[in-house]
Motif scaffolding. Structure first.
Motif, PDB file in Angstrom:
ATOM      1  N   THR A  94      13.657  40.101  41.779  1.00 35.89           N
ATOM      2  CA  THR A  94      12.536  40.581  40.978  1.00 35.89           C
ATOM      3  C   THR A  94      12.880  40.429  39.507  1.00 35.89           C
ATOM      4  OG1 THR A  94      11.905  42.209  42.648  1.00 35.89           O
ATOM      5  CG2 THR A  94      11.061  42.540  40.429  1.00 35.89           C
ATOM      6  N   VAL A  95      12.047  39.816  38.738  1.00 37.77           N
ATOM      7  CA  VAL A  95      12.233  39.677  37.296  1.00 37.77           C
ATOM      8  C   VAL A  95      10.974  40.181  36.611  1.00 37.77           C
ATOM      9  CG1 VAL A  95      12.613  38.094  35.366  1.00 37.77           C
ATOM     10  CG2 VAL A  95      13.773  37.706  37.544  1.00 37.77           C
ATOM     11  N   ASN A  96      11.122  41.096  35.713  1.00 38.38           N
ATOM     12  CA  ASN A  96       9.977  41.651  34.974  1.00 38.38           C
ATOM     13  C   ASN A  96      10.340  41.664  33.504  1.00 38.38           C
ATOM     14  OD1 ASN A  96       7.909  43.150  33.864  1.00 38.38           O
ATOM     15  ND2 ASN A  96       7.801  44.588  35.562  1.00 38.38           N
ATOM     16  N   GLN A  97       9.734  40.805  32.722  1.00 37.68           N
ATOM     17  CA  GLN A  97      10.076  40.661  31.313  1.00 37.68           C
ATOM     18  C   GLN A  97       8.854  40.801  30.416  1.00 37.68           C
ATOM     19  OE1 GLN A  97      13.861  37.926  30.693  1.00 37.68           O
ATOM     20  NE2 GLN A  97      12.199  36.694  31.463  1.00 37.68           N
ATOM     21  N   VAL A 123      15.868  42.359  37.448  1.00 40.38           N
ATOM     22  CA  VAL A 123      15.988  42.282  35.998  1.00 40.38           C
ATOM     23  C   VAL A 123      14.748  42.914  35.389  1.00 40.38           C
ATOM     24  CG1 VAL A 123      16.128  40.773  33.979  1.00 40.38           C
ATOM     25  CG2 VAL A 123      17.388  40.195  36.066  1.00 40.38           C
ATOM     26  N   LEU A 124      14.958  43.906  34.545  1.00 46.69           N
ATOM     27  CA  LEU A 124      13.873  44.558  33.816  1.00 46.69           C
ATOM     28  C   LEU A 124      14.196  44.486  32.331  1.00 46.69           C
ATOM     29  CD1 LEU A 124      13.524  47.749  36.051  1.00 46.69           C
ATOM     30  CD2 LEU A 124      12.142  45.670  36.180  1.00 46.69           C
ATOM     31  N   GLN A 125      13.346  43.837  31.558  1.00 43.68           N
ATOM     32  CA  GLN A 125      13.617  43.659  30.135  1.00 43.68           C
ATOM     33  C   GLN A 125      12.338  43.775  29.323  1.00 43.68           C
ATOM     34  OE1 GLN A 125      17.532  40.824  29.908  1.00 43.68           O
ATOM     35  NE2 GLN A 125      15.607  39.758  30.002  1.00 43.68           N
ATOM     36  N   SER A 126      12.428  44.523  28.234  1.00 40.63           N
ATOM     37  CA  SER A 126      11.307  44.639  27.305  1.00 40.63           C
ATOM     38  C   SER A 126      11.868  44.702  25.895  1.00 40.63           C
ATOM     39  CB  SER A 126      10.472  45.890  27.605  1.00 40.63           C
ATOM     40  OG  SER A 126       9.399  46.013  26.686  1.00 40.63           O
ATOM     41  N   GLY A 127      11.563  43.702  25.115  1.00 38.51           N
ATOM     42  CA  GLY A 127      12.061  43.632  23.750  1.00 38.51           C
ATOM     43  C   GLY A 127      12.151  42.195  23.306  1.00 38.51           C
ATOM     44  N   GLN A 128      13.173  41.896  22.519  1.00 37.47           N
ATOM     45  CA  GLN A 128      13.367  40.533  22.058  1.00 37.47           C
ATOM     46  C   GLN A 128      14.851  40.185  22.042  1.00 37.47           C
ATOM     47  OE1 GLN A 128      12.278  39.869  17.927  1.00 37.47           O
ATOM     48  NE2 GLN A 128      12.514  42.047  17.455  1.00 37.47           N
ATOM     49  N   GLN A 148      17.035  46.671  30.469  1.00 38.74           N
ATOM     50  CA  GLN A 148      17.276  46.585  29.038  1.00 38.74           C
ATOM     51  C   GLN A 148      15.983  46.717  28.233  1.00 38.74           C
ATOM     52  OE1 GLN A 148      21.075  43.937  28.125  1.00 38.74           O
ATOM     53  NE2 GLN A 148      19.470  42.657  28.922  1.00 38.74           N
ATOM     54  N   THR A 149      16.093  47.414  27.117  1.00 41.59           N
ATOM     55  CA  THR A 149      15.041  47.450  26.107  1.00 41.59           C
ATOM     56  C   THR A 149      15.694  47.312  24.744  1.00 41.59           C
ATOM     57  OG1 THR A 149      15.105  49.867  25.863  1.00 41.59           O
ATOM     58  CG2 THR A 149      13.606  48.982  27.520  1.00 41.59           C
ATOM     59  N   GLY A 150      14.912  46.924  23.758  1.00 40.76           N
ATOM     60  CA  GLY A 150      15.440  46.824  22.399  1.00 40.76           C
ATOM     61  C   GLY A 150      15.559  45.386  21.967  1.00 40.76           C
ATOM     62  N   ALA A 151      16.702  45.084  21.355  1.00 41.38           N
ATOM     63  CA  ALA A 151      16.889  43.756  20.787  1.00 41.38           C
ATOM     64  C   ALA A 151      18.332  43.310  20.930  1.00 41.38           C
ATOM     65  CB  ALA A 151      16.498  43.743  19.311  1.00 41.38           C
TER      66      ALA A 151
END
Length: 345
Positions: A94-97, A123-128, A148-151
């Motif tokens: 599962t990948v959620n970006q 993988v869970l990611q929100s940011g840059q 992960q969140t942030g940068a």
């Protein structure tokens, strides 16, 4: 040459018709690109992209059931997932970006190994500028999660490889910080390893955390989650059976930085718990070799250091046949130097 190409296309069409592959794609936005390739039976891919310049690549080359689900929103995300080499059955990715900046996020998940069975990677990611890499080779009933969140954070999890497998292992990396970069790495071989790294609460920048476990029933926990934890390094290295290590570093004020802590255990039934709380530039090293070594401290905190510029070293070495060693350490204040060295039974 054309006949060869047409033959390959026909063969692929027959495989798709009778091998019960399934693929679903839904793209909305601008300049999104998705490419999926399937060979085998009961392969499933679900791709949803909503945004701009997102790129997705899926490969499922296996005769056993595999499933991949990729969702990408925002800007310039890249997801690469691989379930090849007759991996499976019952592997799931599962990948959620969500890309919130021009830098985009990158995710790579590889479950391409004949002995990768019933394993899950998320993988869970929100940011840059976030990057997640999960490799599960010779992984049986393993679970790996990066959140992960942030940068500019980087998370890497490796479970098993071509020479030694990993079974029933769990690995989790959480990095919530807008101040990046943060870097976290988990590598596990053996059975029933459990490693978790937290670098959250807007910690950082420039924190580095590493957990490496090789053996059975190892548990590693590393927490560098504090707004004032900056440029801090934490490491846990366990080789053997039934090792348990906890490592926490927390800042006590603004601009706390430059601390490092390392726990290395080689043997059986070693236990270590380290906490550094307070000022900057605290250095702690705990090394245990042998059987049944224990390091603990006041109120359950082992190697507790509060203040700044403290140096703590604990070295315990015991061969099999003895009860092992016991060490309790606490340093309060600044500029303290503590050394414990025990050899023998």
């Amino acid at each position: 040459m054309k006949k060869v190409i047409l033959s390959i296309i026909a063969a692929c069409a027959i495989t798709t018709t009778f091998a019960q592959n399934s693929a679903s794609l839904n793209q909305s936005g601008t300049s999104n690109n998705s490419n999926s390739a399937q060979v085998g039976r009961f392969q499933t891919v679900n791709v949803t992209q909503d945004g701009t310049s997102n790129v997705n690549t899926n490969q499922q080359f296996s005769h056993y059931t595999q499933q991949t689900n990729v969702t990408q929103t925002g800007l310039t995300n890249t997801a690469n997932t691989y379930q090849n080499a007759d991996a499976g059955p019952s592997n799931f990715i599962t990948v959620n970006q969500n890309g919130t900046g021009a830098g985009g996020n990158k995710a790579l998940v590889d479950q391409s190994d004949f002995l990768t069975i019933n394993s899950q990677a998320t993988v869970l990611q929100s940011g840059q500028n976030l990057k997640s890499t999960i490799v599960q080779h010779y992984a049986i009933n393993d679970v790996a999660i990066t959140d992960q969140t942030g940068a500019s954070n980087n998370a890497t999890i490796t479970q098993g490889n071509g020479s030694q497998g990993s079974t029933n292992s769990y690995a989790y990396i959480q990095q919530y910080s807008v101040f990046g970069p943060q870097d976290a790495t988990i590598s596990q071989l053996g059975d029933n390893n459990n490693a978790q790294i937290y670098q959250s609460n807007n910690a950082g920048p420039n924190n580095v955390a590493t957990v490496t476990q090789n053996g059975n029933n190892n548990i590693g926990f590393l927490d560098q989650s504090d707004f004032s934890t900056v440029s801090t390094t934490g490491s846990i290295n366990q080789v053997g059976n039934n090792n348990t290590a906890y490592l926490q570093q927390r800042g006590g004020g603004p601009f706390t930085s430059g601390s490092s802590a390392s726990i290395a255990q080689n043997g059986n039934s070693n236990y270590a718990n380290l906490t550094q709380y307070g000022g900057a530039n605290n250095q702690a090293v705990i090394g245990q070799t042998g059987d049944f070594n224990v390091v603990t401290g006041v109120s359950g905190s082992s190697g507790l250091q509060i203040g700044a510029n403290n140096l703590l070293t604990v070295t315990q070495s015991s061969l099999a046949g003895g009860p092992g060693q016991y060490a309790q350490v606490q340093q309060l204040g600044s500029g303290n130097i503590g050394t414990i060295n025990q050899t023998g039974n």
